[in-house]
Design a protein around this motif. Structure first.
Motif, PDB file in Angstrom:
ATOM      1  N   GLY A 175       0.788  -1.220   0.000  1.00 47.49           N
ATOM      2  CA  GLY A 175       0.000   0.000   0.000  1.00 47.49           C
ATOM      3  C   GLY A 175       0.821   1.272   0.000  1.00 47.49           C
ATOM      4  O   GLY A 175       0.461   2.250  -0.664  1.00 47.49           O
ATOM      5  N   TYR A 176       1.928   1.292   0.738  1.00 49.24           N
ATOM      6  CA  TYR A 176       2.732   2.505   0.851  1.00 49.24           C
ATOM      7  C   TYR A 176       3.910   2.525  -0.124  1.00 49.24           C
ATOM      8  O   TYR A 176       4.213   3.572  -0.692  1.00 49.24           O
ATOM      9  CB  TYR A 176       3.235   2.674   2.281  1.00 49.24           C
ATOM     10  N   ALA A 177       4.579   1.380  -0.286  1.00 51.63           N
ATOM     11  CA  ALA A 177       5.748   1.348  -1.182  1.00 51.63           C
ATOM     12  C   ALA A 177       5.395   0.933  -2.608  1.00 51.63           C
ATOM     13  O   ALA A 177       6.222   1.052  -3.507  1.00 51.63           O
ATOM     14  CB  ALA A 177       6.821   0.406  -0.621  1.00 51.63           C
ATOM     15  N   GLY A 178       4.175   0.415  -2.814  1.00 53.74           N
ATOM     16  CA  GLY A 178       3.710   0.105  -4.163  1.00 53.74           C
ATOM     17  C   GLY A 178       4.298  -1.139  -4.788  1.00 53.74           C
ATOM     18  O   GLY A 178       4.263  -1.300  -6.011  1.00 53.74           O
ATOM     19  N   GLN A 179       4.811  -2.074  -3.961  1.00 53.20           N
ATOM     20  CA  GLN A 179       5.365  -3.319  -4.484  1.00 53.20           C
ATOM     21  C   GLN A 179       4.295  -4.413  -4.468  1.00 53.20           C
ATOM     22  O   GLN A 179       3.441  -4.439  -3.595  1.00 53.20           O
ATOM     23  CB  GLN A 179       6.568  -3.764  -3.648  1.00 53.20           C
ATOM     24  N   LYS A 180       4.341  -5.303  -5.423  1.00 56.75           N
ATOM     25  CA  LYS A 180       3.362  -6.388  -5.507  1.00 56.75           C
ATOM     26  C   LYS A 180       3.960  -7.648  -4.884  1.00 56.75           C
ATOM     27  O   LYS A 180       4.951  -8.172  -5.373  1.00 56.75           O
ATOM     28  CB  LYS A 180       2.976  -6.656  -6.964  1.00 56.75           C
ATOM     29  N   SER A 181       3.355  -8.126  -3.797  1.00 55.46           N
ATOM     30  CA  SER A 181       3.889  -9.295  -3.100  1.00 55.46           C
ATOM     31  C   SER A 181       2.789 -10.300  -2.823  1.00 55.46           C
ATOM     32  O   SER A 181       1.775  -9.970  -2.194  1.00 55.46           O
ATOM     33  CB  SER A 181       4.548  -8.869  -1.778  1.00 55.46           C
ATOM     34  N   LEU A 182       3.001 -11.529  -3.287  1.00 54.17           N
ATOM     35  CA  LEU A 182       2.082 -12.639  -3.000  1.00 54.17           C
ATOM     36  C   LEU A 182       2.828 -13.741  -2.245  1.00 54.17           C
ATOM     37  O   LEU A 182       2.523 -14.919  -2.402  1.00 54.17           O
ATOM     38  CB  LEU A 182       1.482 -13.193  -4.296  1.00 54.17           C
ATOM     39  N   GLY A 183       3.800 -13.335  -1.435  1.00 60.56           N
ATOM     40  CA  GLY A 183       4.576 -14.324  -0.686  1.00 60.56           C
ATOM     41  C   GLY A 183       4.582 -14.060   0.803  1.00 60.56           C
ATOM     42  O   GLY A 183       5.441 -14.570   1.525  1.00 60.56           O
ATOM     43  N   HIS A 184       3.617 -13.295   1.295  1.00 60.26           N
ATOM     44  CA  HIS A 184       3.642 -12.871   2.692  1.00 60.26           C
ATOM     45  C   HIS A 184       3.440 -14.031   3.656  1.00 60.26           C
ATOM     46  O   HIS A 184       3.984 -14.030   4.761  1.00 60.26           O
ATOM     47  CB  HIS A 184       2.562 -11.815   2.920  1.00 60.26           C
ATOM     48  N   ALA A 185       2.664 -15.031   3.236  1.00 51.71           N
ATOM     49  CA  ALA A 185       2.432 -16.169   4.121  1.00 51.71           C
ATOM     50  C   ALA A 185       3.710 -16.960   4.377  1.00 51.71           C
ATOM     51  O   ALA A 185       3.832 -17.644   5.394  1.00 51.71           O
ATOM     52  CB  ALA A 185       1.363 -17.093   3.534  1.00 51.71           C
ATOM     53  N   ALA A 186       4.672 -16.862   3.465  1.00 46.62           N
ATOM     54  CA  ALA A 186       5.954 -17.539   3.683  1.00 46.62           C
ATOM     55  C   ALA A 186       6.667 -16.946   4.893  1.00 46.62           C
ATOM     56  O   ALA A 186       7.200 -17.676   5.739  1.00 46.62           O
ATOM     57  CB  ALA A 186       6.833 -17.414   2.435  1.00 46.62           C
ATOM     58  N   PHE A 187       6.680 -15.622   5.006  1.00 48.48           N
ATOM     59  CA  PHE A 187       7.288 -14.978   6.173  1.00 48.48           C
ATOM     60  C   PHE A 187       6.497 -15.298   7.442  1.00 48.48           C
ATOM     61  O   PHE A 187       7.079 -15.491   8.511  1.00 48.48           O
ATOM     62  CB  PHE A 187       7.347 -13.466   5.974  1.00 48.48           C
ATOM     63  N   PHE A 188       5.196 -15.344   7.314  1.00 47.65           N
ATOM     64  CA  PHE A 188       4.320 -15.741   8.425  1.00 47.65           C
ATOM     65  C   PHE A 188       4.727 -17.126   8.929  1.00 47.65           C
ATOM     66  O   PHE A 188       4.849 -17.360  10.134  1.00 47.65           O
ATOM     67  CB  PHE A 188       2.877 -15.745   7.913  1.00 47.65           C
ATOM     68  N   GLY A 189       4.968 -18.033   7.988  1.00 46.32           N
ATOM     69  CA  GLY A 189       5.377 -19.387   8.347  1.00 46.32           C
ATOM     70  C   GLY A 189       6.788 -19.447   8.903  1.00 46.32           C
ATOM     71  O   GLY A 189       7.065 -20.205   9.837  1.00 46.32           O
ATOM     72  N   ILE A 190       7.702 -18.661   8.336  1.00 49.05           N
ATOM     73  CA  ILE A 190       9.082 -18.638   8.853  1.00 49.05           C
ATOM     74  C   ILE A 190       9.090 -18.182  10.306  1.00 49.05           C
ATOM     75  O   ILE A 190       9.792 -18.751  11.157  1.00 49.05           O
ATOM     76  CB  ILE A 190       9.965 -17.728   7.978  1.00 49.05           C
ATOM     77  N   GLY A 191       8.301 -17.155  10.611  1.00 47.73           N
ATOM     78  CA  GLY A 191       8.206 -16.684  11.990  1.00 47.73           C
ATOM     79  C   GLY A 191       7.638 -17.742  12.920  1.00 47.73           C
ATOM     80  O   GLY A 191       8.152 -17.951  14.039  1.00 47.73           O
ATOM     81  N   ALA A 192       6.600 -18.439  12.456  1.00 43.83           N
ATOM     82  CA  ALA A 192       5.972 -19.478  13.275  1.00 43.83           C
ATOM     83  C   ALA A 192       6.943 -20.629  13.541  1.00 43.83           C
ATOM     84  O   ALA A 192       7.091 -21.088  14.688  1.00 43.83           O
ATOM     85  CB  ALA A 192       4.712 -19.989  12.582  1.00 43.83           C
TER      86      ALA A 192
END
Length: 331
Positions: free
Chosen positions: A49-66
């Motif tokens: 929303g702010y930087a204007g980049q298109k990302s469809l990999g956010h759940a991967a970081f969610f999983g890495i954190g978990a």
């Protein structure tokens, strides 16, 4: 208008503090689940929303954190060490993922992040020695601090609420700083931003890294909430749902993730009365919403304001035109 916004925020905070005390365990669990996705969506909102980049990999970081938290707890380390390590690990991986964004944009960047999500998900599923594979990791403990246990649902909710508010304040400070202005300049016009002295390379990398760190913290909190993780919550579908939360709430709006996460987490629960049809009803509602409000729910006040200003401008032009006609007739 500013007083109304402050009053709304104050009432919202009161609701977040007191409403869960009136709910049963499932309601508290659902509120906690929603807050965790708010944190994840805040990070994605910074990237998208702010930087204007298109990302469809956010759940991967969610999983890495978990998985970072779960593996560290399994090794006998503290939750309070695992949580910052989850954020740091995702920050570093997000920094690395940001490099493709320097070479590809729009739909090509979305596909690159989609491939990244699939690769991480395959690692989670296949590397059983580390992640437990499809059997997952269970008995993930909830934390305690200074003799206070957060094992109960309500206590853990307040812990997640406190972390969410802290992260929201930090993000607000970031967005109001010169960094935040640079992110929005990068989104609106990268060439012009670079001509004004913005280092678009560094800010692109930072938008991915900070967004990933937020997702890592959310993933760690998610692991302690459910107390069992396997690869299924971190697949591509989850990334698309997180992206949907940002878009529905309003990309580039600070409170967009709260609204979007409510649509993605709480609304499906309310629609379960439709039983087998609830996913169809939910999907149809989102499609209609995107047609009617392509800039998200929080764009409604801006749209109404723009319409009012347009009507006022039209009225002024009409009055001016009549005055000129009158003057011309007299002449």
């Amino acid at each position: 208008m500013k007083k109304l916004a402050l009053l709304s925020i104050f009432l919202g905070l009161l609701a977040l503090v007191f409403v869960p005390t009136l709910l049963k365990n499932h309601g508290i669990y659902l509120f906690t689940y929603w807050l965790i996705y708010v944190i994840a969506a805040m990070g994605l909102n910074l990237t998208v929303g702010y930087a204007g980049q298109k990302s469809l990999g956010h759940a991967a970081f969610f999983g890495i954190g978990a998985y970072t938290l779960a593996i560290m707890l399994k090794a006998g380390l503290s939750f309070w060490l695992g949580l910052p390590m989850a954020a740091l690990g995702c920050f570093v991986v997000g920094l690395a993922l940001g490099f493709p964004a320097l070479r590809v944009q729009t739909i090509y960047l979305a596909f690159a992040t989609l491939g990244f999500n699939t690769a991480i998900w395959l690692v989670m599923r296949n590397e059983e020695w580390l992640t437990g594979g499809t059997f997952g990791i269970n008995n993930i403990a909830r934390p305690e601090a200074f003799g206070v246990s957060f094992d109960g649902n309500l206590a853990y909710y307040y812990l997640v609420l406190g972390i969410a508010l802290l992260l929201a304040v930090l993000l607000l400070g970031l967005l109001r700083s010169p960094w935040g202005k640079a992110f929005t300049a990068l989104r609106d016009n990268p060439i012009r931003a670079e001509s004004l002295g913005v280092d678009i390379r560094n800010y692109t990398l930072l938008s991915f890294a900070i967004g990933a760190a937020y997702a890592g913290i959310a993933g760690a909190l998610f692991a302690s909430l459910v107390q069992f993780i396997d690869p299924s919550p971190f697949n591509v579908e989850a990334s698309i749902m997180m992206y949907l939360m940002v878009v529905v709430g309003g990309p580039g709006y600070f409170f967009g993730p709260m609204i979007g996460a409510a649509v993605g987490v709480i609304l499906p629960e309310w629609l379960r009365f439709a039983q087998a049809w609830y996913l169809f009803v939910f999907g149809s509602a989102v499609v209609v919403l995107m047609i009617w409000l392509p800039d998200g729910l929080l764009s409604i006040p801006d749209r109404l304001r723009a319409k009012r200003q347009s009507r006022e401008a039209s009225a002024l032009r009409a009055v001016s035109g009549k005055q000129q006609s009158t003057l011309g007739a007299k002449a």
